[in-house]
Each structure stands twice: as C-alpha cells, then as structure tokens.
Design a protein around this motif. Structure first.
Motif, PDB file in Angstrom:
ATOM      1  N   THR A   1       1.274   4.007  -3.245  1.00 35.28           N
ATOM      2  CA  THR A   1      -0.123   5.886  -2.376  1.00 35.28           C
ATOM      3  C   THR A   1       1.446   6.535  -3.094  1.00 35.28           C
ATOM      4  OG1 THR A   1      -0.378   5.443  -0.807  1.00 35.28           O
ATOM      5  CG2 THR A   1      -0.301   7.020  -0.308  1.00 35.28           C
TER       6      THR A   1
ATOM      7  N   ASP B   1       0.632   9.893  -5.728  1.00 38.91           N
ATOM      8  CA  ASP B   1       1.020  11.314  -4.985  1.00 38.91           C
ATOM      9  C   ASP B   1       2.260  11.832  -6.407  1.00 38.91           C
ATOM     10  OD1 ASP B   1       0.074  10.976  -2.837  1.00 38.91           O
ATOM     11  OD2 ASP B   1       1.831  10.491  -1.477  1.00 38.91           O
TER      12      ASP B   1
ATOM     13  N   THR C   1       1.205  -1.555   0.394  1.00 37.75           N
ATOM     14  CA  THR C   1       0.080   0.208   0.020  1.00 37.75           C
ATOM     15  C   THR C   1       0.544   1.174   0.123  1.00 37.75           C
ATOM     16  OG1 THR C   1      -2.016  -1.724   0.977  1.00 37.75           O
ATOM     17  CG2 THR C   1      -1.998   0.885   1.590  1.00 37.75           C
TER      18      THR C   1
END
Length: 513
Positions: free
Chosen positions: A91, A95, A87
């Motif tokens: 992420t 971003d 995860t």
C-alpha cells in the motif's frame, strides 16, 4: 530491450538482483547505485524503463525517492524491493507511485514476470506521453515541466528573468497553462514586478500539504490579467516556517498535474526550501553576471548543492545576464570556471530599456525585440515548452550594439557641446598669447636699453628683439635713463588685430664708459 537501473546499498542485494536480471533475455542493467541521490541522478540521466529500489536505500527515505521519480519521470516503472512484501508495504509503495513490489530474495520467474510487465507498461506510457497534441497545447491535466531559476547572488536579475520568461511563453503559446512560483520566501518580489495584491501564498497550501487537493492549490494561485498563475511568497514572515521540503514536494506534485509549465523563482540563498526546489525541478538555471562577486557566489552555491546531494554541477545550466563588451569577465572565462553547461543565449545589458517597465510594473509593455528573442532562445535551450518552434536570438554584442542604436543621440550631443569646446580652446589660446606678449615685451625693452647705452636707435633694436608678427605695433619711448616698450597683445592671430593698450615694460639704461 528493457533497460533497468538498480538502487541498493546492500551489496548482496544488488549482486543477486543483477545476477538474476543478467540471465533474462531482452533485459539490460544500465547502472547500479548505492544512495538515493545517485539513484535520482542516474534515472534522470539514463531514463531507464524500469527502476528497482531497495526499501533500505538511503540516506533519504527510499519511498520519498520513489515519489520524486514518479513525478519527474512518469514514463519510468518503479518497483520496490523489500524483504517484507506484506499488504502495508504494498500500500505504501502504491501511494508514492510505484508500479509494484518485488519480494526479496526474488523467485526468478516472478521477477521476470514483473520486469516484463513493468517494461511493457513503461514503453506504452512513453508512447502516450510522446503522442502529438493539437497546436502544441495539452488537453486536460498533464505533466508540467518544472524549470527553476536561482541566482548566484542577489541582484543578478533572477526574478526579472523568471517572470518575463513565464509571460513570454504564455504570450506565444495561447492556452498553455503556466504557473510562476515565488520561492524567495523572505524577499520574493514577483508580486512587486507584476503589481499583484494577494492574500494567499505558497505558505497556505504548505500548511495543508498532508491532505492537499487540486482545489486547495487553485484557491491559493493568483490569476494575473495575462492569464499567468502566480503562487506567491507569503507577506507575513511568520508564515515562512510552514514551507518545508516535504510540503513543497506535495505542492509540486499537484502543480505538475494542473499546469503545462511551472517556472520557479528559487532566489539566491541556499535554504532547505530552495534545495528541495532545485532537486525536484526538471531543469535548473543558475543566473550570474560577468563580475567577480557573482562568479564567487555561483561557485559557492553549486558547491553547497553538491554537498547537500540535490544537484550535480553538470546537471544544471548557467545563464549569463547583462552581457556587455565593457565587462572584464568574458563568457569564455565563465565556461572555464564551471563544469556546468553555459547557455549560449546570454542576456544583454539593457538597464535603460528595462528600467521603465520595471518601475511601471508592466513587463509586457517592453517593445524591444532583442530582449524577448534572447529570452525565447534561453527557453528553447532549456526546453521550457518542448515542441515549440525555436527562435534564434540576435547576437549579444554588448556596448557595440547599443552604440549603433545611439548614433543619432551621440551626434546631437557632440553638436551641442562643440561651441562650448571651441570657446574654451579660444580662451586658452588667448591666454597663451598674453603670456608670450609679456615675455617678448621684456626682451624688446632690454634690447632697447642696450641700444641707448651704445648710442644706437632703441626702436630698431626693440623691433629686432621680437617676432615679426608682433613688431609692427611696437612703440618705444625714453625718459632720462629709462626706456619703455609698449607691445600690444594680439587677438587670436598675431599681426592681424590687437587689444587696446598693451604690455609696457621699462628698463634702466646703463651707460657704457
């Protein structure tokens, strides 16, 4: 057909990805690179639909390269390849602008599904970006084109050209949002050219780059009366330290969203900040002048950029400023000295016409169409405003062109100096006549003395010893054993008029035995 570029330093990773993609119909691997700088260059050159970036790619952080490419090529779908597809990795990839994460080693069906989805997204995004806009004006936040101008050395006109070009784009495309960024941090003079007073600068937004917002950038941008946005160099030299490559990336990311065109004055010194601007820009224009020192600076700067891996020589443009027929270095010579394409629209030498508007700090008061047309031709070649109509620049002929405009002035100067010139020549000629009279007077006196010594007429002998134009006013007198000849000095033309008096020469008579 979905085109793919792979960035992986690990040969086994690159081989496995290429082998899997080679088995897929409608997928073509265009290139495989092993460094982040090669990846950026390949994507900018080839513009693939999908880019696979291994998270171990170096030497720069792979996610930083993903961020840069997502800003510079928003139509490319970037997928991060990682051995730890958890995860947190997902992420971080999202971003920085990636479209997804691919686990390694990949399952064939999973990889195919992700490549297909990414390819379709890329093609749809490009159709949206290529959609026509009313009157050539972007409606709402877009993806600004970043054009960086750098100087081969100080004094070649980088700030003047960048500032005038930004103003001219704004003048010819009403409603176009243009921002001029002064990154010559130590000696930036955009504010001086435009006579702008400012309290905020690029250093202020750099200080808050980790949590940067569009409002923070808008507060730092100074709005010129023409409508041009200005992000200026800091007035306090101590603030320069706040501006570094990473903060500049964040600032540029916001500027790309808020403007249609970002023009950067990158200065003439190779610094980390300049290198970052050169790397992030869509187009880089290196200004030089046709002289040896500037060309040496051009060569040195390009070599340093290539050494830093920020821009290859073939990926920038060279603009020759102050073109003149009096220059010892021709544009053709410059083309032979560099592999970079030299813009055909050179800028003419216009010292006298540019000086008043630079001193008055009012660039738009310049009414010379030659300068503005040349700038628009430069802008068209580097596509500062894609879709804008092209403007053909008038041929730059250097001194020959200026001579045509100065014919009247030259004629007045010649008429004014002609009397002085004629008077000077007249004085010189009269001095020559005086010298000739002195010489011929001596000849006449010698001839007269010989005539007396042998019992002949001295006047006849004296007149025979001088040219006919001088003989008419000649006089001879004798006193004992001395003969004196007086020969008047003619005025301008011998035989017409003479000065009062004359040149007297005496000789002693030696009697023959």
């Amino acid at each position: 057909m979905i085109s793919v570029v792979i960035g992986a330093a690990d040969q086994s990773v690159a081989y496995e990805l290429r082998a899997a993609l080679g088995e897929m119909d409608g997928v073509e691997v265009q290139f495989v690179v092993e460094t982040t700088s090669e990846l950026v260059a390949a994507v900018l050159r080839l513009e693939p639909d999908v880019v696979l970036v291994h998270d171990q790619l170096g030497p720069d952080p792979a996610l930083q390269a993903v961020r840069d490419l997502s800003l510079r090529r928003p139509g490319c779908a970037l997928l991060v390849v990682t051995a730890s597809a958890d995860t947190s990795q997902f992420t971080m990839a999202m971003d920085v602008g990636a479209r997804g994460v691919v686990a390694f080693p990949p399952a064939y069906e999973d990889l195919r599904a992700r490549i297909t989805a990414a390819g379709e997204w890329s093609q749809q995004m490009r159709r949206i970006l290529a959609a026509p806009r009313d009157a050539g004006v972007l409606s709402g936040p877009g993806r600004a084109r970043v054009i960086a101008f750098a100087g081969a050395k100080g004094g070649v006109g980088t700030t003047t050209v960048a500032t005038h070009l930004a103003l001219d784009v704004l003048r010819n495309l009403p409603g176009h949002r243009v921002c001029l960024v002064d990154l010559d941090l130590e000696k930036g003079d955009v504010s001086g050219i435009l006579e702008v007073r400012h309290r905020t600068s690029v250093a202020d937004v750099a200080k808050v780059s980790e949590d940067l917002s569009a409002q923070a950038v808008a507060d730092a941008v100074v709005l010129h009366e023409s409508g041009l946005g200005l992000l200026l160099a800091p007035a306090d030299v101590r603030d320069i330290e706040a501006v570094h490559p990473q903060s500049l990336r964040e600032v540029f990311a916001v500027l790309r969203h808020e403007y249609d065109l970002v023009v950067v004055d990158a200065g003439a010194h190779v610094t980390p900040v300049q290198a970052a601007a050169v790397e992030l820009a869509d187009e880089v224009v290196m200004l030089t002048t046709p002289d040896v020192l500037a060309l040496r600076g051009l060569r040195r700067t390009i070599t340093q950029w290539e050494g830093l891996g920020v821009r290859k020589e073939s990926d920038l443009h060279v603009l020759v400023n102050r073109v003149s027929r009096q220059s010892s270095v021709s544009a053709e010579t410059i083309r032979q000295l560099t592999r970079a394409p030299v813009l055909s629209a050179g800028l003419p030498a216009m010292f006298r016409r540019l000086e008043p508007v630079i001193n008055s700090r009012s660039p738009l008061e310049l009414r010379d169409d030659v300068w503005w047309k040349a700038l628009r031709a430069v802008g068209h070649e580097v596509q500062v405003a894609p879709g804008a109509p092209a403007v053909a620049a008038e041929p730059v002929k250097g001194r020959s062109r200026r001579r045509g405009k100065d014919d009247g002035q030259a004629a007045i100067e010649v008429v004014g100096t002609l009397p002085v010139l004629l008077f000077t020549l007249l004085v010189i000629w009269q001095l020559v006549l005086f010298g000739m009279t002195f010489v011929w007077s001596g000849h006449a006196a010698s001839a007269a003395a010989r005539a007396v010594s042998v019992g002949q007429d001295p006047a006849v002998a004296a007149r025979a010893g001088v040219p006919g134009g001088l003989a008419g006013d000649l006089s001879v007198s004798t006193s004992g054993s001395t003969v004196t000849v007086n020969l008047p000095v003619p005025m301008v033309v011998p035989g017409t008029a003479s000065f009062p008096g004359g040149v007297e020469t005496s000789r002693t008579v030696v009697m023959e035995p």
